[in-house]
Design a protein around this motif. Structure first.
Motif, PDB file in Angstrom:
ATOM      1  N   ARG A   2      27.791  -9.929  44.605  1.00 14.96           N
ATOM      2  CA  ARG A   2      28.954  -8.956  44.977  1.00 14.96           C
ATOM      3  C   ARG A   2      28.943  -9.048  46.716  1.00 14.96           C
ATOM      4  N   ILE A   4      30.591  -7.862  50.065  1.00 16.03           N
ATOM      5  CA  ILE A   4      30.972  -6.386  50.312  1.00 16.03           C
ATOM      6  C   ILE A   4      31.224  -6.729  51.904  1.00 16.03           C
ATOM      7  N   ALA A  36      23.860  -6.809  46.725  1.00 16.09           N
ATOM      8  CA  ALA A  36      25.137  -7.353  47.483  1.00 16.09           C
ATOM      9  C   ALA A  36      24.885  -8.072  48.535  1.00 16.09           C
ATOM     10  N   LYS A  56      39.760 -10.516  52.560  1.00 13.20           N
ATOM     11  CA  LYS A  56      40.613 -10.990  51.302  1.00 13.20           C
ATOM     12  C   LYS A  56      39.358 -11.357  50.494  1.00 13.20           C
ATOM     13  N   GLN A  57      38.164 -12.062  50.966  1.00 12.06           N
ATOM     14  CA  GLN A  57      37.185 -12.589  49.874  1.00 12.06           C
ATOM     15  C   GLN A  57      36.364 -11.372  49.348  1.00 12.06           C
ATOM     16  N   CYS A  58      35.945 -10.562  49.771  1.00 19.03           N
ATOM     17  CA  CYS A  58      35.373  -9.374  49.344  1.00 19.03           C
ATOM     18  C   CYS A  58      35.908  -8.630  48.472  1.00 19.03           C
ATOM     19  N   GLU A  59      34.604  -7.939  47.649  1.00 19.39           N
ATOM     20  CA  GLU A  59      35.128  -7.107  46.449  1.00 19.39           C
ATOM     21  C   GLU A  59      35.862  -5.650  47.121  1.00 19.39           C
ATOM     22  N   PHE A  60      35.141  -5.330  48.093  1.00 22.39           N
ATOM     23  CA  PHE A  60      35.669  -4.096  48.942  1.00 22.39           C
ATOM     24  C   PHE A  60      34.891  -4.135  50.234  1.00 22.39           C
ATOM     25  N   LYS A  92      41.188  -1.673  49.781  1.00 24.22           N
ATOM     26  CA  LYS A  92      39.773  -2.250  49.703  1.00 24.22           C
ATOM     27  C   LYS A  92      38.818  -1.383  50.380  1.00 24.22           C
ATOM     28  N   SER A 120      40.632   2.761  49.451  1.00 24.07           N
ATOM     29  CA  SER A 120      40.432   2.560  48.025  1.00 24.07           C
ATOM     30  C   SER A 120      40.932   3.584  47.356  1.00 24.07           C
ATOM     31  N   LYS A 122      40.008   3.408  43.858  1.00 27.47           N
ATOM     32  CA  LYS A 122      39.233   3.543  43.045  1.00 27.47           C
ATOM     33  C   LYS A 122      37.789   4.458  43.158  1.00 27.47           C
ATOM     34  N   TYR A 123      37.382   4.152  44.665  1.00 21.93           N
ATOM     35  CA  TYR A 123      36.147   4.832  45.020  1.00 21.93           C
ATOM     36  C   TYR A 123      36.421   6.360  45.853  1.00 21.93           C
TER      37      TYR A 123
END
Length: 314
Positions: A2, A4, A36, A56-60, A92, A120, A122-123
């Motif tokens: 992951r 982060i 992570a 841009k590259q990270c999951e969040f 993100k 985010s 989602k979280y």
């Protein structure tokens, strides 16, 4: 693996308290996400080309503490976000123990637009006090009051190891940008009259100059870095008394008595929520009584909210 992004509030900061916050943030995140890979970007400065590429590259990304939320984003905000940063940050950023900058009004239209773009969906987002939580709930995200990450390990077992009796030495701290010469001068005289040796720690460089402007006090300056301050806390029996919130919390982390003098919304709101030992800066009678001996520390940690925030990344 992951990837982060860690939005680091100690980068481009002139306040050593941000280093204390980020120490705790990293400690907690390594516990929550041991697998992570964390890459650091700044919050007190704009992202720049490399920072945008990382997001841009990270999951969040996780923003660690401090007074990062504000009613204004165009000027005076601690969290610097340019229009170019909005796209790579889109949906993100997850907040971790973040506070609201002073007693400012609700977020402006533009600030709401920025937060709604980057935070985010989602979280759940973690805030350090009820005041900030109330401000943030207008943004329509999942929110939790977790207190500051620097306090997450101040549980009952830890607090039971903090003394209640007066030490022979003390560490004093002042806040240059919230001056109150009369009360700060009285505070320093109280401390110097009550302890055999007094240290002074400058959480910001200008704190030392502010102390000197108040008159002469027989104090020893701790080298102005977190390691030197931590060494004193770990190796000498001292009490902490002063208006630097995270200087006081660091003392408690190292099992030292601490009394935090309220100068802004941070200590006032966190103290109200958690029973962190705080005092009004003009209540010299209460300060004098605390110096002679204090009640056991019983921090009211929102453990359920903290666990909820941690566990969402599993």
């Amino acid at each position: 693996m992951r990837l982060i992004a860690l939005l680091d509030t100690s980068v481009s900061s002139d306040n050593l308290g941000d280093e204390i916050i980020m120490d705790a943030v990293r400690y907690e995140l390594l516990d929550a996400m041991p697998d992570a890979y964390f890459t650091t970007v700044a919050t007190h400065d704009y992202l720049g080309r490399i920072g945008r590429k990382i997001l841009k590259q990270c999951e969040f990304g996780i923003l660690g503490g401090a007074n990062s939320m504000s009613s204004q984003m165009l000027r005076g905000a601690n969290w610097k976000i340019s229009p170019l940063d909005l796209s790579p940050m889109q949906d993100k950023v997850v907040l971790m123990g973040v506070g609201w900058q002073d007693y400012h009004p609700n977020a402006s239209r533009y600030a709401r637009y920025v937060y709604e773009r980057v935070l985010s969906k989602k979280y759940a987002h973690s805030f350090r006090d009820s005041y900030t939580l109330g401000k943030a709930q207008q943004l329509g995200r999942k929110t939790l009051n977790t207190a500051c990450p620097t306090m997450w390990r101040l549980d009952a077992a830890h607090c039971a190891t903090i003394p209640t009796t007066k030490a022979d030495k003390a560490v004093a701290a002042l806040t240059f940008y919230r001056p109150d010469p009369d009360n700060d001068r009285k505070l320093m005289k109280q401390i110097c009259d009550s302890y055999g040796k007094v240290y002074f720690w400058s959480q910001q460089a200008e704190d030392w100059e502010y102390l000197q402007s108040l008159g002469h006090f027989d104090v020893e300056l701790i080298h102005p870095n977190v390691r030197a301050y931590t060494d004193v806390l770990e190796n000498e029996e001292v009490d902490f008394i002063g208006s630097r919130l995270h200087g006081g919390i660091r003392a408690m982390q190292k099992r030292r008595r601490a009394l935090i003098v309220i100068v802004d919304n941070r200590a006032a709101e966190i103290g109200r929520d958690t029973d962190l030992p705080t005092v009004a800066r003009d209540n010299h009678a209460k300060i004098a009584a605390w110096i002679q001996g204090s009640d056991p520390v019983r921090i009211k940690l929102p453990t359920e909210a903290i666990d909820t925030w941690r566990n969402q990344f599993a």
